[in-house]
Write a protein that holds these residues in place. Structure first.
Motif, mmCIF file in Angstrom:
data_model
loop_
_atom_site.group_PDB
_atom_site.id
_atom_site.type_symbol
_atom_site.label_atom_id
_atom_site.label_comp_id
_atom_site.label_asym_id
_atom_site.label_seq_id
_atom_site.Cartn_x
_atom_site.Cartn_y
_atom_site.Cartn_z
ATOM 1 N N LEU A 1 0.809 -1.213 0.000
ATOM 2 C CA LEU A 1 0.000 0.000 0.000
ATOM 3 C C LEU A 1 0.842 1.262 0.000
ATOM 4 O O LEU A 1 0.350 2.352 -0.261
ATOM 5 C CB LEU A 1 -0.946 -0.004 1.221
ATOM 6 C CG LEU A 1 -2.044 -1.050 1.131
ATOM 7 C CD1 LEU A 1 -2.817 -1.139 2.451
ATOM 8 C CD2 LEU A 1 -3.012 -0.715 -0.002
ATOM 9 N N THR A 2 2.141 1.127 0.311
ATOM 10 C CA THR A 2 2.984 2.316 0.331
ATOM 11 C C THR A 2 3.530 2.639 -1.057
ATOM 12 O O THR A 2 4.038 3.723 -1.302
ATOM 13 C CB THR A 2 4.182 2.126 1.292
ATOM 14 O OG1 THR A 2 4.966 1.037 0.823
ATOM 15 C CG2 THR A 2 3.688 1.852 2.696
ATOM 16 N N ASP A 3 3.420 1.665 -1.974
ATOM 17 C CA ASP A 3 3.964 1.874 -3.313
ATOM 18 C C ASP A 3 2.813 2.018 -4.306
ATOM 19 O O ASP A 3 2.212 1.050 -4.714
ATOM 20 C CB ASP A 3 4.844 0.674 -3.680
ATOM 21 C CG ASP A 3 5.447 0.836 -5.069
ATOM 22 O OD1 ASP A 3 6.130 -0.096 -5.515
ATOM 23 O OD2 ASP A 3 5.227 1.889 -5.705
ATOM 24 N N ALA A 4 2.539 3.252 -4.675
ATOM 25 C CA ALA A 4 1.382 3.511 -5.528
ATOM 26 C C ALA A 4 1.514 2.832 -6.876
ATOM 27 O O ALA A 4 0.530 2.466 -7.497
ATOM 28 C CB ALA A 4 1.193 5.018 -5.713
ATOM 29 N N ARG A 5 2.750 2.639 -7.333
ATOM 30 C CA ARG A 5 2.909 2.095 -8.684
ATOM 31 C C ARG A 5 2.496 0.629 -8.759
ATOM 32 O O ARG A 5 1.947 0.195 -9.748
ATOM 33 C CB ARG A 5 4.346 2.261 -9.167
ATOM 34 C CG ARG A 5 4.598 3.640 -9.735
ATOM 35 C CD ARG A 5 5.897 3.691 -10.497
ATOM 36 N NE ARG A 5 6.938 2.975 -9.772
ATOM 37 C CZ ARG A 5 7.899 2.278 -10.354
ATOM 38 N NH1 ARG A 5 7.946 2.195 -11.667
ATOM 39 N NH2 ARG A 5 8.804 1.664 -9.629
ATOM 40 N N SER A 6 2.797 -0.142 -7.700
ATOM 41 C CA SER A 6 2.363 -1.541 -7.769
ATOM 42 C C SER A 6 1.049 -1.728 -7.044
ATOM 43 O O SER A 6 0.184 -2.484 -7.481
ATOM 44 C CB SER A 6 3.435 -2.460 -7.179
ATOM 45 O OG SER A 6 3.493 -2.303 -5.785
ATOM 46 N N GLY A 7 0.892 -1.020 -5.919
ATOM 47 C CA GLY A 7 -0.334 -1.173 -5.138
ATOM 48 C C GLY A 7 -1.551 -0.603 -5.832
ATOM 49 O O GLY A 7 -2.648 -1.170 -5.759
ATOM 50 N N GLY A 8 -1.349 0.528 -6.532
ATOM 51 C CA GLY A 8 -2.477 1.194 -7.180
ATOM 52 C C GLY A 8 -3.251 0.306 -8.137
ATOM 53 O O GLY A 8 -4.464 0.115 -7.976
ATOM 54 N N GLN B 1 -3.340 -2.843 -8.367
ATOM 55 C CA GLN B 1 -3.934 -3.986 -7.674
ATOM 56 C C GLN B 1 -5.198 -3.572 -6.936
ATOM 57 O O GLN B 1 -6.199 -4.294 -6.946
ATOM 58 C CB GLN B 1 -2.925 -4.605 -6.708
ATOM 59 C CG GLN B 1 -1.855 -5.402 -7.432
ATOM 60 C CD GLN B 1 -0.721 -5.828 -6.523
ATOM 61 O OE1 GLN B 1 -0.238 -5.066 -5.704
ATOM 62 N NE2 GLN B 1 -0.301 -7.066 -6.670
ATOM 63 N N ILE B 2 -5.164 -2.402 -6.307
ATOM 64 C CA ILE B 2 -6.359 -1.920 -5.613
ATOM 65 C C ILE B 2 -7.476 -1.709 -6.624
ATOM 66 O O ILE B 2 -8.633 -2.092 -6.395
ATOM 67 C CB ILE B 2 -6.078 -0.595 -4.869
ATOM 68 C CG1 ILE B 2 -4.966 -0.789 -3.852
ATOM 69 C CG2 ILE B 2 -7.347 -0.084 -4.204
ATOM 70 C CD1 ILE B 2 -5.351 -1.566 -2.631
ATOM 71 N N VAL B 3 -7.135 -1.084 -7.752
ATOM 72 C CA VAL B 3 -8.136 -0.858 -8.793
ATOM 73 C C VAL B 3 -8.737 -2.179 -9.255
ATOM 74 O O VAL B 3 -9.952 -2.344 -9.356
ATOM 75 C CB VAL B 3 -7.517 -0.116 -10.003
ATOM 76 C CG1 VAL B 3 -8.472 -0.101 -11.177
ATOM 77 C CG2 VAL B 3 -7.148 1.308 -9.611
ATOM 78 N N GLY B 4 -7.856 -3.161 -9.510
ATOM 79 C CA GLY B 4 -8.328 -4.476 -9.944
ATOM 80 C C GLY B 4 -9.257 -5.099 -8.921
ATOM 81 O O GLY B 4 -10.304 -5.666 -9.259
#
Lengths: 239, 112
Positions: free
Chosen positions: B63-70, B72-75
């Protein structure tokens, strides 16, 4: 004479094998696109991971277990021990062991046909063959459903593996795995008899992932089964 | 180049165990049906095991890394949202995976 009448009526009600086969294939049509797409995601993942395209249909034929196939490829890539592979396979597909309780295998005649029906019992084919009462599922329909599901899956795998090579470096197919288990978990929690098992699963899962990330699946679900069994045997859970 | 012989060993193990899990219960189906513990586990266990699997796959989400977490959250939002709206498992999985792949491959800066 009455027995004769009853027998004839039953024979008339029983579909001919050709109709049963057609009915079975039709049963799979609403899900065909999803199975092909998921299969394509797997095929893509195989080639993106650096393996040859023919591994996708090979897995679809020999393992035939969607989500586990994804995991197996990742385990091979990550250099996991064969013991870890065995335990992971046991765990991820453990739910299949319970499918025997309600699968209409008794309607399938012949040893080889039965062997195929059992081998092809994935989540999808199980759901489709138990979606109708056993009286409506003659053996040929059960076989047709299973074979059709496998055909869609292997075709998807080929599509993804071969198409992926053509499309170049495409990432992200492995997200299908995360999405699958989150949705299946929500689904199972909705139909579970009570909140006990999901909550225990939640706690075991969080602790296992936090404490022993490498063996989280094994430790977490081992603890779950142990706790559920002990609770049941001690009578604190209503059956 | 990843190791084909290793993949073969992994595939064979997965195949044998999967086949065993699916076929052996049929051989002991009568005692299985009679056992109250098995009946209880057959209802309770899948939900618990799938929850553990879901957590296991979610643990990578940073969750601290918007590039990978973002992405995934959207998915996940697409997956859960579609499932709740349509109650269709396949639709939720396929659409969310497609969404994730589109985001990760097309949004500049996300492709590794």
């Amino acid at each position: 004479m009455i027995l004769g009448l009853v027998n004839s009526t039953l024979a008339l009600m029983e579909m001919t094998p050709a109709e049963a086969v057609r009915g079975g294939v039709q049963d799979t049509l609403p899900f065909a696109l999803a199975i092909v797409a998921f299969g394509a995601a797997f095929g893509l993942h195989v080639t993106e991971s650096g393996f040859a395209w023919w591994w996708a249909p090979a897995f679809g034929i020999f393992v035939f277990a969607g989500s586990l196939e994804f995991l197996l490829v990742d385990l091979a890539l990550g250099g996991a021990s064969l013991a870890t592979v065995a335990l992971t396979s046991l765990l991820v597909n453990s739910r299949h062991a319970f499918y025997a309780l309600s699968h209409p295998l008794h309607r399938v005649r012949g040893r080889r046909a039965r062997a195929y029906a059992m081998y092809a019992m994935t989540d999808d084919s199980y759901a489709l063959t138990t979606g109708r009462p056993p009286e409506d599922m003659p053996g040929s329909r059960v076989l047709a459903v299973s074979a059709a599901v496998q055909a869609w899956w292997v075709a998807g795998g080929l599509l993804g593996a071969l198409g992926g090579a053509a499309l170049g470096d495409i990432e992200g197919a492995e997200f299908a795995l995360t999405a699958t288990f989150v949705i299946l978990a929500l689904q199972a929690c909705r139909t579970a008899p009570d909140r006990v098992a999901p909550v225990i699963g939640l706690v075991c899962g969080l602790l296992a992932v936090g404490l022993v990330p490498a063996q989280a699946l094994l430790v977490g679900s081992g603890a779950l089964v142990l706790i559920l069994t002990l609770m049941f045997l001690s009578g604190s859970t209503h059956a | 180049m990843p190791d084909d012989s290793r993949l073969l060993a992994v595939m064979v193990i997965g195949a044998v165990i999967t086949f065993g899990l699916r076929t052996i219960p049929f051989a002991v189906i009568a005692p299985m049906r009679r056992s109250p513990v098995v009946q209880h586990l057959s209802l309770a266990m899948p939900a618990g095991v799938l929850t553990i699997l879901a957590i296991y796959f979610l643990r990578d989400i940073d969750l601290t890394d918007a590039r990978s977490g973002g992405p995934q959250i959207v998915g996940l939002l697409v997956a859960v949202g579609l499932w709740r709206w349509r109650r269709n498992v396949s639709l939720a999985i396929v659409a969310s995976t497609a969404t994730y792949m589109l985001v990760v491959n097309l949004v500049p800066g996300l492709h590794t």
